[in-house]
Design an enzyme around this catalytic site. Sequence first.
Site, PDB file in Angstrom:
ATOM      1  N   GLY A  11      40.213 -13.122   5.337  1.00 23.38           N
ATOM      2  CA  GLY A  11      41.609 -13.479   5.638  1.00 23.38           C
ATOM      3  C   GLY A  11      42.531 -12.738   4.673  1.00 23.38           C
ATOM      4  N   VAL A  13      43.082 -12.993   1.357  1.00 25.76           N
ATOM      5  CA  VAL A  13      42.467 -12.532   0.100  1.00 25.76           C
ATOM      6  C   VAL A  13      41.224 -11.676   0.382  1.00 25.76           C
ATOM      7  CG1 VAL A  13      41.561 -13.240  -2.141  1.00 25.76           C
ATOM      8  CG2 VAL A  13      43.318 -14.629  -1.028  1.00 25.76           C
ATOM      9  N   VAL A 129      43.405 -19.435 -10.185  1.00 23.25           N
ATOM     10  CA  VAL A 129      44.634 -19.901 -10.854  1.00 23.25           C
ATOM     11  C   VAL A 129      45.526 -18.710 -11.183  1.00 23.25           C
ATOM     12  CG1 VAL A 129      45.621 -21.288 -12.705  1.00 23.25           C
ATOM     13  CG2 VAL A 129      43.298 -21.763 -11.922  1.00 23.25           C
ATOM     14  N   GLY A 184      51.539 -15.040   3.613  1.00 17.80           N
ATOM     15  CA  GLY A 184      50.156 -15.251   3.155  1.00 17.80           C
ATOM     16  C   GLY A 184      50.067 -15.981   1.827  1.00 17.80           C
ATOM     17  N   LYS A 202      44.792 -26.630 -10.018  1.00 14.40           N
ATOM     18  CA  LYS A 202      44.855 -25.513 -10.970  1.00 14.40           C
ATOM     19  C   LYS A 202      45.028 -25.997 -12.410  1.00 14.40           C
ATOM     20  CE  LYS A 202      46.659 -22.252  -7.554  1.00 14.40           C
ATOM     21  NZ  LYS A 202      47.886 -21.778  -6.888  1.00 14.40           N
TER      22      LYS A 202
HETATM   23  N1  LIG Z   1      46.444 -16.568  -0.031  1.00 13.73           N
HETATM   24  C1  LIG Z   1      46.653 -16.504  -1.332  1.00 13.73           C
HETATM   25  O1  LIG Z   1      47.666 -15.983  -1.799  1.00 13.73           O
HETATM   26  C2  LIG Z   1      45.632 -17.053  -2.272  1.00 13.73           C
HETATM   27  C3  LIG Z   1      45.800 -16.853  -3.657  1.00 13.73           C
HETATM   28  C4  LIG Z   1      44.839 -17.352  -4.550  1.00 13.73           C
HETATM   29  C5  LIG Z   1      43.754 -18.043  -4.065  1.00 13.73           C
HETATM   30  N2  LIG Z   1      43.617 -18.225  -2.701  1.00 13.73           N
HETATM   31  C6  LIG Z   1      42.429 -18.908  -2.243  1.00 13.73           C
HETATM   32  O2  LIG Z   1      41.614 -17.954  -1.557  1.00 13.73           O
HETATM   33  C7  LIG Z   1      40.866 -18.590  -0.532  1.00 13.73           C
HETATM   34  C8  LIG Z   1      41.127 -17.871   0.806  1.00 13.73           C
HETATM   35  O3  LIG Z   1      42.492 -17.954   1.099  1.00 13.73           O
HETATM   36  P1  LIG Z   1      43.164 -17.034   2.224  1.00 13.73           P
HETATM   37  O4  LIG Z   1      44.639 -17.225   2.069  1.00 13.73           O
HETATM   38  O5  LIG Z   1      42.604 -15.680   2.182  1.00 13.73           O
HETATM   39  O6  LIG Z   1      42.664 -17.799   3.530  1.00 13.73           O
HETATM   40  P2  LIG Z   1      42.729 -17.303   5.063  1.00 13.73           P
HETATM   41  O7  LIG Z   1      43.712 -16.189   5.217  1.00 13.73           O
HETATM   42  O8  LIG Z   1      42.897 -18.519   5.893  1.00 13.73           O
HETATM   43  O9  LIG Z   1      41.286 -16.667   5.324  1.00 13.73           O
HETATM   44  C9  LIG Z   1      40.116 -17.444   5.421  1.00 13.73           C
HETATM   45  C10 LIG Z   1      38.971 -16.558   5.889  1.00 13.73           C
HETATM   46  O10 LIG Z   1      37.771 -17.323   5.870  1.00 13.73           O
HETATM   47  C11 LIG Z   1      37.181 -17.353   7.168  1.00 13.73           C
HETATM   48  N3  LIG Z   1      36.704 -18.716   7.393  1.00 13.73           N
HETATM   49  C12 LIG Z   1      37.355 -19.873   7.130  1.00 13.73           C
HETATM   50  N4  LIG Z   1      36.561 -20.932   7.408  1.00 13.73           N
HETATM   51  C13 LIG Z   1      35.399 -20.422   7.852  1.00 13.73           C
HETATM   52  C14 LIG Z   1      34.189 -20.993   8.305  1.00 13.73           C
HETATM   53  N5  LIG Z   1      34.015 -22.325   8.355  1.00 13.73           N
HETATM   54  N6  LIG Z   1      33.186 -20.170   8.690  1.00 13.73           N
HETATM   55  C15 LIG Z   1      33.355 -18.826   8.652  1.00 13.73           C
HETATM   56  N7  LIG Z   1      34.477 -18.220   8.218  1.00 13.73           N
HETATM   57  C16 LIG Z   1      35.479 -19.018   7.840  1.00 13.73           C
HETATM   58  C17 LIG Z   1      38.268 -16.959   8.155  1.00 13.73           C
HETATM   59  O11 LIG Z   1      37.654 -16.333   9.276  1.00 13.73           O
HETATM   60  P3  LIG Z   1      38.520 -15.684  10.473  1.00 13.73           P
HETATM   61  O12 LIG Z   1      39.129 -14.442   9.884  1.00 13.73           O
HETATM   62  O13 LIG Z   1      37.535 -15.367  11.535  1.00 13.73           O
HETATM   63  O14 LIG Z   1      39.533 -16.711  10.846  1.00 13.73           O
HETATM   64  C18 LIG Z   1      39.115 -16.000   7.301  1.00 13.73           C
HETATM   65  O15 LIG Z   1      38.584 -14.710   7.369  1.00 13.73           O
HETATM   66  C19 LIG Z   1      41.283 -20.054  -0.565  1.00 13.73           C
HETATM   67  O16 LIG Z   1      40.388 -20.762  -1.366  1.00 13.73           O
HETATM   68  C20 LIG Z   1      42.662 -20.013  -1.231  1.00 13.73           C
HETATM   69  O17 LIG Z   1      42.975 -21.213  -1.915  1.00 13.73           O
HETATM   70  C21 LIG Z   1      44.525 -17.743  -1.813  1.00 13.73           C
HETATM   71  N1  LIG Z   2      48.765 -21.372  -1.967  1.00 14.65           N
HETATM   72  C1  LIG Z   2      48.649 -20.887  -3.304  1.00 14.65           C
HETATM   73  C2  LIG Z   2      47.879 -19.597  -3.312  1.00 14.65           C
HETATM   74  C3  LIG Z   2      47.582 -19.101  -4.698  1.00 14.65           C
HETATM   75  O1  LIG Z   2      46.620 -19.897  -5.322  1.00 14.65           O
HETATM   76  C4  LIG Z   2      50.026 -20.683  -3.897  1.00 14.65           C
HETATM   77  O2  LIG Z   2      51.007 -20.688  -3.129  1.00 14.65           O
HETATM   78  O3  LIG Z   2      50.152 -20.542  -5.100  1.00 14.65           O
HETATM   79 NA    NA Z   3      44.354 -15.531 -12.246  1.00 17.60          NA
END
Ligand SMILES: NC(=O)c1ccc[n+]([C@@H]2O[C@H](COP(=O)([O-])OP(=O)(O)OC[C@H]3O[C@@H](n4cnc5c(N)ncnc54)[C@H](OP(=O)(O)O)[C@@H]3O)[C@@H](O)[C@H]2O)c1
Ligand SMILES: N[C@@H](CCO)C(=O)O
Ligand code: NA
EC number: 1.1.1.3
Length: 438
Positions: A11, A13, A129, A184, A202
């Site tokens: 997704g 990240v 974090v 995102g 966090k």
């Molecule tokens: N977004 C940010 O800025 C950010 C920053 C820091 C940390 N994080 C953390 O990073 C992690 C990912 O976040 P994201 O924003 O990248 O999420 P996202 O855009 O929703 O992407 C999730 C990905 O995981 C796959 N997925 C989810 N559930 C699944 C399952 N049960 N089986 C197989 N594949 C599955 C999805 O597949 P599909 O592509 O097929 O839907 C997608 O590719 C989370 O823990 C979030 O807290 C995010």
């Molecule tokens: N949803 C989180 C992603 C980063 O951990 C935020 O907005 O800070």
């Molecule tokens: Na960090």
Amino acid sequence: MAFKIGLLGLGTVGAGTAEILLSPDGRHPLLQELEIYRVGVRDISRTRSLQLPENVLTTDLEAIATDPEIDIVVELIGGLEPARSLILQAIASGKHVVTANKAVIARYGNEIFEAANKKGVYVMLEAAVGGGIPVIQSLKQSLVANRIKSVTGIVNGTTNYILTRMQTEGADFAEVLADAQQLGYAEADPTADVDGLDAADKIAILASLAFGGRIKLADVHCEGIRKVSAADIDYADKLGFAIKLLAIARETSRYNGKQAEAESELLSIRVHPTFVPKTHPLASVNGVYNAILVEGEPIGQLMLYGRGAGAGPTASAVVSDIMNVAAILKTETVPIPHPLLSCSHQHYCKIAPMQELVTRFYARFLTRDTPGVIGKLGTCFGNHKVSLESVVQTGIHGDLAEIVVVTHDVREGNFQQALDEIRAMEAVDSIASTLRVL
Ligand SMILES: NC(=O)c1ccc[n+]([C@@H]2O[C@H](COP(=O)([O-])OP(=O)(O)OC[C@H]3O[C@@H](n4cnc5c(N)ncnc54)[C@H](OP(=O)(O)O)[C@@H]3O)[C@@H](O)[C@H]2O)c1
Ligand SMILES: N[C@@H](CCO)C(=O)O
Ligand code: NA
């Protein structure tokens, strides 16, 4: 020698991470030794903008977690399950794990780190974090010589982005949240951001690293930003404050008057919207930026600042973790748990109840416009040892007067008792809002 990476999730990240792994030019040469071997997703038919090597995509995430060919499993699917089980399966299969999942680490960190230590593998979580900000590594390694006194952070990009746009443009909450999702920044379920739960996860992680003990998430007091109104933003501005969702972990020095017990052992850990003086360095951290202010002895104050969410910044942290593990694998045939990189806390930190917190407060009251109301409020606060820094009658709304007070440092329990009495006063229509002041 190539290190084989199994990515779980592609997704925001995951795609950002794959993009760095696929473009090593101009970066550290170690990156060229990392190979995307498998990528697990939920929906294999989705069109993806990335050009991945052939046949790496699969929906069988368990097969990735247990594949004997894979060295490092990178969990970027988010949520609690199946993320937790996949991390544990990867560890049981002898794989090092990199994750951005603060929700899983804050709840199941003990189980995960115990399993990792037993198996002699690493679980790295820099991206969990502060996105790209190297705060985990700083606390684990660069600041390890210090006694940490406090960690105060803006650690949720979504809410900081929302509050900033509400403050600067008078923008509407729902509209800005939709933009944060589009960019995102937000979690799959954005209530985790808006209600402060993501920030609570966090700060629990940061407090555990800073104070060297386990933290029960239930002990972290948590309030989100839903109650922050345009009126409060306006008053904050007029009074010389910005409103920020702060996550705070600090040693507390007052608890039931038992100074000795308090000083060495008790922590106060909380997340809540806060009036931050405009002169404070955290007040000018805007948009998706995060900042973490650490106070330690002997280093004093140190602030880390950068993008806290979004594909690129978060992937920067994920790939650095992967490379740190690869570097260990390259230099040690059998990795020995690194005393600074692994996590082996056994005891739980003691957390002070919120009533014992000593802080300033802002409160806004709607009252009948009758003589003597301000005097009644002042007397009630005085009876509860709440000393007022300022009291302003700011305007009339229909037949109600609006009164805003800012207190000096008070014990939270005393302030709440005064509010209970004020709420019951004939002359008081409602307590429109209360917020803590840094
Ligand atoms: N977004 C940010 O800025 C950010 C920053 C820091 C940390 N994080 C953390 O990073 C992690 C990912 O976040 P994201 O924003 O990248 O999420 P996202 O855009 O929703 O992407 C999730 C990905 O995981 C796959 N997925 C989810 N559930 C699944 C399952 N049960 N089986 C197989 N594949 C599955 C999805 O597949 P599909 O592509 O097929 O839907 C997608 O590719 C989370 O823990 C979030 O807290 C995010
Ligand atoms: N949803 C989180 C992603 C980063 O951990 C935020 O907005 O800070
Ligand atoms: Na960090």
